[in-house]
Design a protein around this motif. Sequence first.
Motif, short mmCIF file in Angstrom:
data_model
loop_
_atom_site.label_atom_id
_atom_site.label_comp_id
_atom_site.label_asym_id
_atom_site.label_seq_id
_atom_site.Cartn_x
_atom_site.Cartn_y
_atom_site.Cartn_z
N GLU A 1 0.98 -1.27 0.06
CA GLU A 1 -0.01 -0.02 0.16
C GLU A 1 0.87 1.42 -0.06
O GLU A 1 2.05 1.08 0.56
N VAL A 2 0.33 2.27 -0.47
CA VAL A 2 0.91 3.75 -0.36
C VAL A 2 0.15 4.61 0.28
O VAL A 2 -1.14 4.53 0.28
N MET A 3 0.90 5.19 1.09
CA MET A 3 0.03 6.24 1.96
C MET A 3 0.59 7.47 2.36
O MET A 3 1.89 7.42 2.19
N GLN A 4 0.10 8.31 2.90
CA GLN A 4 0.89 9.66 3.22
C GLN A 4 1.53 9.66 4.70
O GLN A 4 0.60 9.16 5.54
N ASN A 5 2.75 10.07 5.08
CA ASN A 5 3.31 9.89 6.12
C ASN A 5 3.85 11.49 6.30
O ASN A 5 4.87 11.66 5.71
N GLU A 6 3.21 12.23 7.22
CA GLU A 6 3.51 13.64 7.07
C GLU A 6 3.22 14.30 5.82
O GLU A 6 2.19 14.31 5.15
N LYS A 7 4.60 14.73 5.36
CA LYS A 7 4.44 15.57 4.28
C LYS A 7 4.85 14.48 2.83
O LYS A 7 4.76 14.93 1.68
N ASN A 8 5.35 13.25 3.29
CA ASN A 8 5.66 12.55 2.25
C ASN A 8 4.89 11.20 1.66
O ASN A 8 4.18 10.71 2.72
N LEU A 9 5.15 10.69 0.64
CA LEU A 9 4.34 9.39 0.29
C LEU A 9 5.31 8.35 0.64
O LEU A 9 6.30 8.42 0.32
N VAL A 10 4.64 7.36 1.33
CA VAL A 10 5.61 6.08 1.68
C VAL A 10 4.97 4.78 1.00
O VAL A 10 3.68 4.81 0.97
N TYR A 11 5.58 3.94 0.88
CA TYR A 11 4.91 2.37 0.48
C TYR A 11 5.36 1.56 1.92
O TYR A 11 6.40 1.61 2.29
N LYS A 12 4.41 0.49 1.94
CA LYS A 12 4.49 -0.43 2.97
C LYS A 12 4.27 -1.70 2.25
O LYS A 12 3.30 -1.83 1.64
N ILE A 13 5.44 -2.57 2.70
CA ILE A 13 5.11 -4.12 2.26
C ILE A 13 4.95 -5.12 3.28
O ILE A 13 5.65 -4.70 4.57
N ASP A 14 4.18 -5.90 3.15
CA ASP A 14 4.06 -6.94 4.41
C ASP A 14 4.50 -8.32 3.55
O ASP A 14 3.58 -8.53 2.58
N LEU A 15 5.24 -8.88 4.14
CA LEU A 15 5.51 -10.40 3.52
C LEU A 15 5.19 -11.42 4.74
O LEU A 15 5.57 -11.05 5.84
N SER A 16 5.49 -12.75 4.33
CA SER A 16 5.37 -13.82 5.19
C SER A 16 6.42 -14.87 4.66
O SER A 16 6.37 -15.07 3.43
N SER A 17 6.67 -15.58 5.55
CA SER A 17 7.51 -17.04 5.24
C SER A 17 6.54 -18.22 5.08
O SER A 17 6.22 -18.42 6.63
N LYS A 18 6.09 -18.96 4.68
CA LYS A 18 5.07 -20.05 4.97
C LYS A 18 5.99 -21.34 5.17
O LYS A 18 5.31 -22.31 5.66
N GLY A 19 7.34 -21.50 4.83
CA GLY A 19 8.09 -22.73 5.03
C GLY A 19 8.65 -22.62 6.69
O GLY A 19 8.22 -21.95 7.31
#
Length: 274
Positions: A176-194
């Motif tokens: 997802e891309v979101m606004q953090n204060e005055k900047n745009l940031v992206y956030k990644i969420d990963l997982s390891s299933k093994g």
Amino acid sequence: MKFLQKIFLLTVFIFQLNPSFAAIKVTPTLIELDANNAKGDYLTTSFTVQAENDETIRFKLYPEYFTITDEGKMNSIVDSKNKDNLVPHVRFVPNEFTLKNGSKQLVRVTFTDLKNLPEGESRMVMFIEDVKAKEIMLPNKTQNINTRLIVKTRLGIPFYVDKGRYVKAGSFDNLEVMQNEKNLVYKIDLSSKGNSKIRYTGKGQIIQNDNLVGEFRLNGNTVRGGGIFSETKALPENLKEGNYTLRVILTYKNEKGENKNLIKETPFTITDSI
């Protein structure tokens, strides 16, 4: 007037980073072994430590168990009773040595009693630490105050041993891309299933009207087996107003050594209010 002295202690630690630092060079910086390839109930490996030409340093070696946090960082633990702790299984020589004038030292490492390791991944970190701390005097504009910096170098080499039926399977759970204060940031969420870690590298692509308008590299990181990982970073700031798509492409190797890609996209908008 009484003379004052400020003393600061700085411990420098490297985990899976640049192989040369603080007047020594270590190769390799990461060791991964497969117990399924062992001819007996043990595995052997080695690494090399080298000094720079103008240095004489004495080092001691000691292992510790570690876990990997949700941020991909190392959390070393002394005297862990976890079954995936490699420390009770390790033997190494030498455990202390002196390097001088560009000399090299080969450290031999053996893991024994493999039959008692659990299925999946086991791990430890081998710390290489200088025996004597260095003292550096720093200039100080304040009269009658002397600042002394005490520097102690510690390098960590992660060791991983996989055994039995181990699986390296990554999942790209959210982007997802979101606004953090005055900047745009992206956030990644990963997982390891093994039951064994994955280590990924990646890149981000910024697309507008099906055209690639920007590309940037993502820092590689490690996701522990059965764990999660989250990271938030700033997007490039040179984008004009408009509608865009962020595409993130991550690559890791599975248990067979095959490259696997994880790809996710999300739309975002640049407006004059950002």
